[in-house]
Each structure stands twice: as structure tokens, then as C-alpha cells.
Design an enzyme around this catalytic site. Structure first.
Site, PDB file in Angstrom:
ATOM      1  CG  ASP A  78      38.320  34.210  37.545  1.00 19.69           C
ATOM      2  OD1 ASP A  78      37.639  35.261  37.600  1.00 19.69           O
ATOM      3  OD2 ASP A  78      38.008  33.165  38.154  1.00 19.69           O
ATOM      4  NE  ARG A  79      32.880  35.367  36.266  1.00 18.04           N
ATOM      5  CZ  ARG A  79      31.581  35.146  36.351  1.00 18.04           C
ATOM      6  NH1 ARG A  79      30.736  35.936  35.716  1.00 18.04           N
ATOM      7  NH2 ARG A  79      31.110  34.161  37.071  1.00 18.04           N
ATOM      8  CG  ASP A 116      38.408  36.114  40.769  1.00 15.30           C
ATOM      9  OD1 ASP A 116      37.600  36.653  39.986  1.00 15.30           O
ATOM     10  OD2 ASP A 116      38.495  34.880  40.903  1.00 15.30           O
ATOM     11  CG  ASP A 167      36.075  38.271  37.640  1.00 18.95           C
ATOM     12  OD1 ASP A 167      37.270  38.248  37.284  1.00 18.95           O
ATOM     13  OD2 ASP A 167      35.527  37.300  38.203  1.00 18.95           O
ATOM     14  CB  SER A 185      34.569  35.489  41.655  1.00 18.96           C
ATOM     15  OG  SER A 185      34.820  35.588  40.299  1.00 18.96           O
ATOM     16  CG  HIS A 186      31.013  37.210  39.451  1.00 19.50           C
ATOM     17  ND1 HIS A 186      31.553  35.950  39.644  1.00 19.50           N
ATOM     18  CD2 HIS A 186      29.689  37.070  39.558  1.00 19.50           C
ATOM     19  CE1 HIS A 186      30.583  35.091  39.841  1.00 19.50           C
ATOM     20  NE2 HIS A 186      29.421  35.733  39.793  1.00 19.50           N
ATOM     21  CE  LYS A 206      35.909  32.431  35.512  1.00 17.84           C
ATOM     22  NZ  LYS A 206      35.449  31.385  36.449  1.00 17.84           N
TER      23      LYS A 206
END
Ligand code: VG1
Ligand code: CO
Length: 607
Positions: free
Chosen positions: A313-314, A311, A309, A119-120, A417
């Protein structure tokens, strides 16, 4: 011909999925059979009758080691009886796109998905890699499944693998099929195995185009008094932004920055917040604190800024010289649901939810709308059951909107998300607010937010992160706070008027409630313990402490601080100012004693 072989292995310690999958240093994933063990444990944890013959999605955010991991997972999937693997072109699929592919492609036939992402967290040979499993509803596996996977990692002894499958060219869209060697494989396995390399954007774009009014957005985006700056942070968001914002909605390519997916995210930390998205923050005329950058006064800045981010999703949403907190963002989307066709067509929102540390701004909107509001532990997996309640035989809460303070927002269109969804939701709100508004009179992001505060009050909010502290120090601190909670509860029980019982923490604030958050899922009754320590003051202000579950080394302590201000004349204060007293309580000897326990005088990141 596919031949299944078996590799002997021994269990490896510490393969416990955290808030969102298993995340470790890339080097660890590259060592020996580390990835093999985890992937085999995922397959072992799934009911074999469902797994055999199934279609699964395997892709990720494009970080370093993703292509190698995909080739390996293909070989293990084939040996475990999977019939078909869908891989996004170049191995890329954003986390929300995986969810959309599972739910929608070929009518939603996919059984689950393996997402390769941390992710982030930064990527590269010296940074992080990650893997997580999503189930057939398109959402992160619930705790019952992640616990089962973890249990299997502790006993795995055999890896089933079809080593003779050649590496698949995942850069080119196409289909590759092998037949099984009937003699060496058991007859219950499907006769063929197929890898399909699919367009990474198509299914996801089709989903989004049903939720929003694309022609209306396109026309709004062409206004001469409106400009945007979008930052893909060199993650997987780039290809989606270029196709959807650029090609479909007409945003000039020059407004889409850092949109090449890179294995090391260009050496940056792909986390869309005020600290790590500093290029965008600077472009939008802001400082790292989210305040107006005086050095850039007078220069022109874009009207809308957004970042995602690694991936995708943010999301972070900014106006010109204006920062929107994620907690406000979800509340404002709820309050402006009339701007979003998906909600309107379904008769309006029926349920909303936030994670426990997220500010209570959303609750105020929910109570005005008269819709159900849920408070869940941190991590998107907890929203899934609420969105699937109807399928699980309970009351239907969809259409559903939910969000986390950590720059996560989304709805029930997928079970993750969704960063680009949030960007389009905000653009829809602006398009709606500017209908019939003359050029030159643009209703800005700042105006939308300030109108919201005037109506609902403002929840001043911030989060302090103390990254990479010694695990033992972090635990000591939590223990100290836990003892404080016990002492308070004991005193409260002993008091004659328990409902009114408070305890002064400082001259200005008294504690009225505190506990360790425990969640009972209203849909399936499952219980999640130890989800953060919360201290609620008499005026409703909150201080929450949690240990992060997404880090790869040491511990990260998160402190969340919130204060409600109903008076519109007191809302135009900067957040640090508004939360100064509470912050002293949260970090100082009155409560957290951060310096004593963590040996830090300042947080690593403030958002
Ligand atoms: C963090 C956030 C949490 C989020 C999770 C995954 O978890 O606080 O709200 O759901 O990351 O986001 P933690 O346990 O480190 O606080 V992502 O974009 O990594 O999938
Ligand atoms: Co993410």
C-alpha cells in the site's frame, strides 16, 4: 459435514488495534489462543444479522505464519456463520487489492475482510505479524469498530470453531464447499460453507485498468530514452508488478527486482524509504539522505524508480538521482490531475486530504484548484468517511485524492492507500508531460518536481524516527512538550492581542500556535483525541511530534519538520541544509530535548 465446537478461552491483555490493526511479534500470535481470541472478537463485534450468511475476504502480504493463520480463520469464520471466504491464491492479496475485491468482486457483495499483515514491519519467526479488519466499503475499520473489537478481546470466553474442516489447498485456484450438520448447528446458519481460492491480481488489475490509460502508458514505457527500476521488496507487491507492469504494460522483467514474495521479505525491512530501500536508492544514484551520490557520478541510472512495502500500500517514487518526498508526490499528482483519466472523466478532483503531519504542499494546490482540503489524523481509516460522504448523506467530495508523508498515496478507487496506483499515477504524469517530446529530450521526474516548486513554492520536509525507545521515556518527552503547549496557551490567553501573540523559541523562530491535534470528522462528527503535538512558527514552519501506533515493541517517536520556501532561487538547497535550524529546535533543549529524554543523539531513520 461441518460441526461447530466451542473452545473455552480467557481474555488476553493488549489486543488493542493500533494505527492499522493489531501488530505483535509473530511468536505472540503463535502462542496459545492469541489469534483465536482476536478473530473471535472481530466476529463478536460485528452485527450477527449481517455476519451470518456473509462473504468475507481473508488474505495477506505473505509473511511468515500467514498460511497457518488463514486455515485457522477459515475454521472460525465457518463456525460464526460466514457463508463464504475468499482467499487470494497462495494466501496473497495486497492491502489495496483486498479493498478492490471487497468493493468490486461480484458487484461488491463481500461484507468485509481480514488482512494478515504488519505492513512495512519485517516478517519471520522472530519478527512481526499483524491482523486488521476492513469493512464493507473496503476500508480499514473505523475507530468505533476497532474499539468494539478491543472491548470484546477483554471479555471473550468462547471460540466457535469448525475444527473438522480440513486444511484448504490455498495454492490452487478453486472452490471448496461443505454442508452443515443440521442437527448440531442452529438453523439460522447458512446450509453450506464455501472457500474460494481466487486469482490475487485479476480484480485489482481490472480496477486499475479503468482508472488509467493502459495503452498510453504502454507506449510511453517503450520509449528508448526511458528506463525504470522497480523494487517489490520481496513483499506481496511482486506478483502484481510482474503481471501489471510486466505482462500488461511491457516493462522488462529485468527491471522488476525483488518481486518474489517471501515469508521473511528476504530478511529485509520491507519499508520503501531512503534507509530501507537502499538497493533501489543506490541504483538510482542517490544516498541515504536523498542527495546525489557523488561516487556514482557519470554512471547511467534509470529514469524512474519505485518501491512498495510488504503489503504494497506504500510507495516511494524516485527519478534518476532525484528523491520525491511523499508530501510533494500527492501535491504534484493533484496539480497534474489532467494526466489521470479517472479524475478527468469525473470532472476533476472535488476534494483532497492529507494527514496532519504531512506537509502543507497539497493545501497550496487545493487552494489554486479551488477544491476542499481536509487535515485528518495519521492512518488511512480517517480518509474513508470523506470518500463515502455521499453515501453517508453529506456533500460528495469524490473524485478524491489523499496522501500521508509516510509514503502513502491513493484515491477513492479503493479505501486503502495504493502503492501501484501511485506508480501508475506518476507514469501517467510523465507520459502526459512527454507527449510529443522527441526521443532524447525526456521531461524527467526532477523537471516535473522543480516546475511544481517554481509554481507553488517548495515545502522542505523531513521526518525523524527514533525507533524502539523505552515507552516511559517517550511518554516523558511528550509530557514535557504538552506542558510547553499549556504554558503557551495560558500566556496567549493572558495577552492583550491574542491573535498576534508569539513566543521566541530561537533568534530566528517564534511560536505562533501550538496544540494537541484533535479531529472532528466532518462527515459523522466522531472525535479523535490526542493525535499529535504541533508547534507552528510565525513563518508557517511546523514541528510535529507523535508516538507511532504501528510498532510491536517499545515506542517509536516521530518528529516531523517542515519549512515553506516560496523563492525559486532558494529552492535548490538540500533538505538537511534547509531544515538545519528547525531541526536544532525540534531535537534540542529549545523544544524536544531528545537526547535528555530518549538518550539518543541520532534518529534511527530519516525520511
Ligand atoms: C505509520 C505511518 C502512518 C501509516 C501507518 C500505516 O503509522 O506514520 O502514516 O498510515 O503507519 O501504514 P504510525 O502510527 O506508526 O506513525 V502501513 O503501510 O503500516 O499500513
Ligand atoms: Co503497508
Amino acid at each position: 459435514m461441518l460441526a461447530v465446537s466451542e473452545l473455552a478461552t480467557v481474555p488476553i491483555e493488549g489486543q488493542k488495534p493500533g494505527t492499522s490493526g493489531l501488530r505483535k511479534k509473530t511468536k505472540i500470535f503463535q502462542t496459545g489462543l492469541y489469534l483465536h481470541n482476536f478473530v473471535q472478537s472481530v466476529f463478536d463485534a460485528l452485527p450477527q444479522s449481517e455476519l451470518v450468511g456473509s462473504t468475507i475476504v481473508v488474505s495477506g502480504d505473505g509473511r511468515y505464519y500467514t498460511p497457518e493463520a488463514i486455515q485457522l480463520i477459515i475454521k472460525i469464520a465457518a463456525a460464526n456463520g460466514v457463508a463464504r471466504v475468499w482467499v487470494g491464491q497462495r494466501g496473497l492479496l495486497s492491502t489495496p487489492a483486498v479493498s478492490a475485491v471487497i468493493r468490486e468482486r461480484e458487484g461488491g457483495v463481500a461484507y468485509g475482510g481480514i488482512i494478515l499483515t504488519a505492513s512495512h514491519n519485517p516478517g519471520g519467526p522472530e519478527e512481526d505479524f499483524g491482523i486488521k479488519y476492513n469493512t464493507g466499503n473496503g476500508g480499514p475499520a473505523p475507530e468505533s469498530v476497532t474499539e468494539a473489537i478491543f472491548a470484546h478481546t477483554k471479555s471473550v470466553r468462547l471460540i466457535k470453531i469448525c475444527s473438522n474442516i480440513p486444511d484448504v489447498d490455498i495454492n490452487v485456484i478453486g472452490s471448496h464447499t461443505w454442508s452443515r450438520d443440521a442437527e448440531s448447528s442452529s438453523s439460522s446458519l447458512p446450509v453450506t460453507f464455501t472457500v474460494e481460492v481466487i486469482d490475487a491480481v485479476k480484480d485489482y488489475e481490472a480496477t486499475l485498468s479503468r482508472l488509467f490509460d493502459f495503452p498510453k502508458l504502454k507506449s510511453f514505457l517503450s520509449r528508448s530514452d526511458f528506463s525504470i527500476c522497480y523494487d517489490g521488496m520481496n513483499g506481496v507487491a511482486g506478483p502484481y508488478a510482474r503481471r501489471i507492469l510486466g505482462e500488461t504494460l511491457g516493462v522488462p522483467l529485468s527491471s522488476l527486482t525483488n518481486c518474489d514474495s517471501k515469508p521473511d521479505f528476504g530478511g529485509k525491512h520491507p519499508d520503501p524509504n531512503l534507509t530501507y530501500a537502499h538497493d533501489l536508492v543506490e541504483t538510482m544514484g542517490l544516498t541515504r539522505e536523498g542527495t546525489v551520490n557523488a561516487a556514482r557520478a557519470g554512471s547511467s541510472v534509470p529514469d524512474f524508480g519505485a518501491a512498495q512495502d510488504g503489503d504494497a500500500d506504500r510507495n516511494m517514487v524516485l527519478g534518476g538521482r532525484f528523491f520525491v518526498t511523499p508530501s510533494d508526490s500527492v501535491a504534484i499528482i493533484a496539480a497534474n490531475q489532467a494526466a489521470i483519466p479517472f479524475f478527468v472523466r469525473a470532472g476533476g478532483l472535488k476534494g483532497v486530504a492529507r494527514s496532519m503531519p504531512t506537509s502543507c504542499a497539497l493545501d497550496r494546490v487545493a487552494s489554486k484548484l479551488g477544491v476542499r482540503v481536509f487535515e485528518v489524523p495519521t492512518g488511512w481509516k480517517f480518509f474513508g468517511n470523506l470518500m463515502d460522504s455521499k453515501e453517508l448523506g453529506k456533500e460528495d467530495f469524490n473524485p478524491f485524492l489523499c496522501g500521508e508523508e509516510s509514503f502513502g498515496t491513493g484515491s477513492d478507487h479503493v479505501r486503502e492507500k495504493d502503492g501501484l496506483w501511485a506508480v501508475l499515477a506518476w507514469l501517467s504524469i510523465l507520459a502526459h508531460a512527454n507527449e510529443g517530446v522527441e526521443i532524447g529530450q525526456l521531461v524527467s521526474v526532477e523537471t516535473v518536481v522543480k516546475r511544481h516548486w517554481a509554481t507553488y513554492g517548495r515545502n522542505f520536509y523531513c521526518r525523524y524516527d527514533y525507533e524502539n525507545v523505552a515507552s516511559q521515556d517517550a511518554e516523558e518527552m511528550m509530557k514535557h512538550l504538552g506542558a510547553r503547549i499549556s504554558a503557551f496557551s495560558t500566556a496567549k490567553k493572558a495577552s492583550a492581542d491574542q491573535a498576534e501573540y508569539t513566543e521566541a523559541v530561537s533568534p530566528a523562530f517564534s511560536l505562533s500556535e501550538c496544540d494537541e491535534f484533535r479531529y472532528v470528522d466532518p462527515v459523522d462528527g466522531s472525535v479523535s483525541e490526542k493525535q499529535g503535538l504541533r508547534f507552528v512558527m510565525k513563518d508557517g514552519s511546523r514541528i510535529v511530534y507523535r508516538l507511532s501506533g504501528t510498532g510491536s515493541v517499545g515506542a517509536t517517536v516521530r518528529v516531523y519538520i517542515e519549512r515553506y520556501e516560496p523563492d525559486a532561487t532558494q529552492q535548490d538547497v538540500n533538505t538537511a541544509e534547509a531544515l538545519r535550524d528547525l531541526s536544532v529546535i525540534a531535537t534540542g533543549p529549545l523544544l524536544g530535548s531528545i537526547e535528555k529524554f530518549l538518550k539518543r543523539t541520532e534518529p534511527t531513520v530519516i525520511t
